[in-house]
Design a protein around this motif. Sequence first.
Motif, short mmCIF file in Angstrom:
data_model
loop_
_atom_site.label_atom_id
_atom_site.label_comp_id
_atom_site.label_asym_id
_atom_site.label_seq_id
_atom_site.Cartn_x
_atom_site.Cartn_y
_atom_site.Cartn_z
N UNK A 153 0.86 -1.19 0.00
CA UNK A 153 0.00 0.00 0.00
C UNK A 153 0.89 1.24 0.00
N UNK A 154 1.06 1.82 -1.15
CA UNK A 154 1.89 3.01 -1.27
C UNK A 154 1.22 4.21 -0.61
N UNK A 155 -0.06 4.41 -0.93
CA UNK A 155 -0.84 5.49 -0.33
C UNK A 155 -2.24 5.00 -0.08
N UNK A 156 -2.81 5.41 1.03
CA UNK A 156 -4.23 5.17 1.30
C UNK A 156 -4.72 6.36 2.13
N UNK A 157 -5.80 6.96 1.68
CA UNK A 157 -6.32 8.10 2.41
C UNK A 157 -7.83 8.13 2.31
N UNK A 158 -8.44 8.82 3.27
CA UNK A 158 -9.89 8.91 3.39
C UNK A 158 -10.28 10.38 3.36
N UNK A 159 -11.14 10.73 2.41
CA UNK A 159 -11.64 12.09 2.31
C UNK A 159 -13.12 12.11 2.68
N UNK A 160 -13.60 13.30 3.03
CA UNK A 160 -14.99 13.45 3.41
C UNK A 160 -15.89 13.42 2.19
N UNK A 161 -16.96 12.65 2.27
CA UNK A 161 -17.95 12.58 1.20
C UNK A 161 -19.14 13.44 1.53
N UNK A 162 -20.21 13.32 0.75
CA UNK A 162 -21.41 14.12 1.03
C UNK A 162 -22.07 13.71 2.35
N UNK A 163 -22.66 14.67 3.00
CA UNK A 163 -23.33 14.45 4.28
C UNK A 163 -24.83 14.61 4.09
N UNK A 164 -25.58 13.60 4.51
CA UNK A 164 -27.04 13.68 4.49
C UNK A 164 -27.50 14.34 5.79
N UNK A 165 -28.29 15.36 5.68
CA UNK A 165 -28.76 16.07 6.86
C UNK A 165 -30.20 15.66 7.15
N UNK A 166 -30.41 15.06 8.31
CA UNK A 166 -31.72 14.63 8.75
C UNK A 166 -31.97 15.23 10.12
N UNK A 167 -33.23 15.17 10.57
CA UNK A 167 -33.57 15.73 11.87
C UNK A 167 -34.35 14.72 12.68
N UNK A 168 -34.14 14.75 13.99
CA UNK A 168 -34.82 13.84 14.90
C UNK A 168 -35.58 14.67 15.93
#
Length: 97
Positions: free
Chosen positions: A55-70
């Motif tokens: 594994x030369x490089x592995x990274x995690x980026x932020x994806x879209x966020x679903x906004x819900x309400x409770x």
Amino acid sequence: MRLVADAVRGRSVNEALAILSLMPQLAARDVYKVVKSAAANAENNFEFDINDLYLHRIFVDEGPTLKRYKARSHGRVAPRLRRSSHITAVVQEKGAE
């Protein structure tokens, strides 16, 4: 998810898959699938040997966020954020720069 990715960065693919299969985190399952897919793509598309890959490089980026309400007490609401991630894994042969 970034903690799981940090645990396997720089390791050989076989060692990384073994570590990910034993990790208790739920994110380890998704990172396992990405690493296995990257190794399979390198083997099928570029004819690399899986035993020589790391594994030369592995990274995690932020994806879209679903906004819900409770619903909360006294007629109020509280936001519930359903986060997602984009995982990128780059494998390379040992000795190849």
